[in-house]
Design a protein around this motif. Structure first.
Motif, PDB file in Angstrom:
ATOM      1  N   UNK A  45       0.834  -1.209   0.000  1.00  0.00           N
ATOM      2  CA  UNK A  45       0.000   0.000   0.000  1.00  0.00           C
ATOM      3  C   UNK A  45       0.866   1.256   0.000  1.00  0.00           C
ATOM      4  N   UNK A  46       1.928   1.234   0.798  1.00  0.00           N
ATOM      5  CA  UNK A  46       2.849   2.378   0.871  1.00  0.00           C
ATOM      6  C   UNK A  46       3.499   2.633  -0.488  1.00  0.00           C
ATOM      7  N   UNK A  47       3.905   1.532  -1.154  1.00  0.00           N
ATOM      8  CA  UNK A  47       4.536   1.668  -2.471  1.00  0.00           C
ATOM      9  C   UNK A  47       3.563   2.294  -3.471  1.00  0.00           C
ATOM     10  N   UNK A  48       2.312   1.797  -3.467  1.00  0.00           N
ATOM     11  CA  UNK A  48       1.301   2.307  -4.396  1.00  0.00           C
ATOM     12  C   UNK A  48       1.005   3.776  -4.119  1.00  0.00           C
ATOM     13  N   UNK A  49       0.799   4.114  -2.833  1.00  0.00           N
ATOM     14  CA  UNK A  49       0.503   5.496  -2.456  1.00  0.00           C
ATOM     15  C   UNK A  49       1.661   6.421  -2.828  1.00  0.00           C
ATOM     16  N   UNK A  50       2.886   5.945  -2.595  1.00  0.00           N
ATOM     17  CA  UNK A  50       4.074   6.743  -2.924  1.00  0.00           C
ATOM     18  C   UNK A  50       4.144   7.021  -4.424  1.00  0.00           C
ATOM     19  N   UNK A  53       1.517   9.563  -5.316  1.00  0.00           N
ATOM     20  CA  UNK A  53       1.909  10.884  -4.820  1.00  0.00           C
ATOM     21  C   UNK A  53       2.998  11.491  -5.692  1.00  0.00           C
ATOM     22  N   UNK A  54       4.002  10.671  -6.034  1.00  0.00           N
ATOM     23  CA  UNK A  54       5.110  11.178  -6.854  1.00  0.00           C
ATOM     24  C   UNK A  54       4.599  11.640  -8.214  1.00  0.00           C
ATOM     25  N   UNK A  55       3.686  10.835  -8.795  1.00  0.00           N
ATOM     26  CA  UNK A  55       3.121  11.201 -10.093  1.00  0.00           C
ATOM     27  C   UNK A  55       2.353  12.516  -9.999  1.00  0.00           C
ATOM     28  N   UNK A  56       1.533  12.645  -8.936  1.00  0.00           N
ATOM     29  CA  UNK A  56       0.747  13.870  -8.758  1.00  0.00           C
ATOM     30  C   UNK A  56       1.667  15.064  -8.512  1.00  0.00           C
ATOM     31  N   UNK A  57       2.701  14.845  -7.672  1.00  0.00           N
ATOM     32  CA  UNK A  57       3.620  15.921  -7.326  1.00  0.00           C
ATOM     33  C   UNK A  57       4.351  16.424  -8.558  1.00  0.00           C
ATOM     34  N   UNK A  58       4.820  15.487  -9.385  1.00  0.00           N
ATOM     35  CA  UNK A  58       5.560  15.875 -10.583  1.00  0.00           C
ATOM     36  C   UNK A  58       4.663  16.593 -11.579  1.00  0.00           C
TER      37      UNK A  58
END
Length: 268
Positions: A45-50, A53-58
């Motif tokens: 779950x942490x990997x998926x959320x990360x 998040x990274x995709x959204x942040x970028x």
């Protein structure tokens, strides 16, 4: 050659056996230890959320470095454009296309923005807003304070389109309402202009329904202006809004007063 094939086959079988043993041990551990299973699920779950998040942040880090000068025709946008860039007076005429140039803000960071002067004619402004709105770090909405009373409805309608645009609302660029031509005797103050625009936008919100959509879908969106159940105020918007007074000056010998505008741009 046959020996080589046999060797490759042996390596493949060994790798397959190793993975099989590994997965068997993992499965056995999952069956015997529920806590381990929970740990694996949490880790996944942490990997998926990360990743999300990274995709959204970028994607959200798209550099918005444009400062758009918008407003009705003859509000003084192009002269302010010239004053901000060079400090010089420039005789202007109604713009039919955009003009852009690098603008260095007067701050310690030495911030540089792309200053873009957009045409104010009602047949052109929608297409130019569509072209540049995604890049806007700030929008300078220029108002002719001297004839504001006569133009209040048109000013409010343009502002309504701007503020209900889904891209503008989502990006929330700083909105600087530049109450221009303060050197003219009949000019209205920034405070009075703000109050009258709030009233007019409140009326527009009722008469034009909650959302404004353009026929081609380019400008305007389904964003509700302000807060439902409350009279409209600029403080309800998702972006920072500043009303300021300024003047481009009259003629080459006329003094310009753009200090408040420059200070606001320096804070971006």
């Amino acid at each position: 050659n046959s020996r080589g094939n046999m060797g490759e086959k042996a390596v493949v079988e060994m790798v397959e056996n190793t993975f099989e043993l590994y997965f068997k041990s993992v499965r056995q551990q999952l069956e015997e230890d529920p806590v381990f299973l929970i740990g694996v699920i949490v880790a996944l779950a942490v990997v998926v959320i990360t990743c999300v998040f990274v995709k959204y942040f970028l994607s959200s880090k798209t550099v918005r470095s444009a400062v758009l000068l918008v407003g009705l025709c003859d509000s003084g946008k192009t002269l302010l454009f010239s004053r901000l860039l060079s400090g010089m007076f420039k005789r202007t005429q109604t713009s039919i296309t955009d003009s852009s140039a690098p603008y260095k803000a007067k701050n310690d960071r030495g911030s540089t923005w792309t200053l873009i002067d957009l045409p104010g004619h009602d047949s052109l402004r929608s297409q130019y807003l569509e072209k540049f709105k995604s890049a806007a770090r700030a929008i300078v909405f220029v108002v002719d304070s001297a004839i504001f009373q006569k133009e209040v409805r048109d000013v409010a309608e343009f502002l309504y389109v701007l503020l209900t645009d889904s891209v503008v609302s989502r990006n929330a660029p700083t909105l600087l309402v530049a109450c221009n031509k303060q050197d003219i005797t009949m000019a209205k103050s920034a405070k009075l202009i703000q109050q009258q625009l709030e009233k007019e936008l409140n009326t527009l919100r009722v008469t034009r329904s909650a959302a404004l959509s353009s026929q081609d879908g380019s400008v305007g969106g389904s964003v509700y202006l302000g807060r439902k159940g409350k009279d409209f105020e600029f403080s309800q918007l998702p972006m920072k809004v500043v009303f300021l007074e300024c003047s481009g000056g009259k003629g080459e010998d006329g003094d310009a007063d753009i200090e408040n505008l420059e200070k606001s741009l320096a804070k971006l």
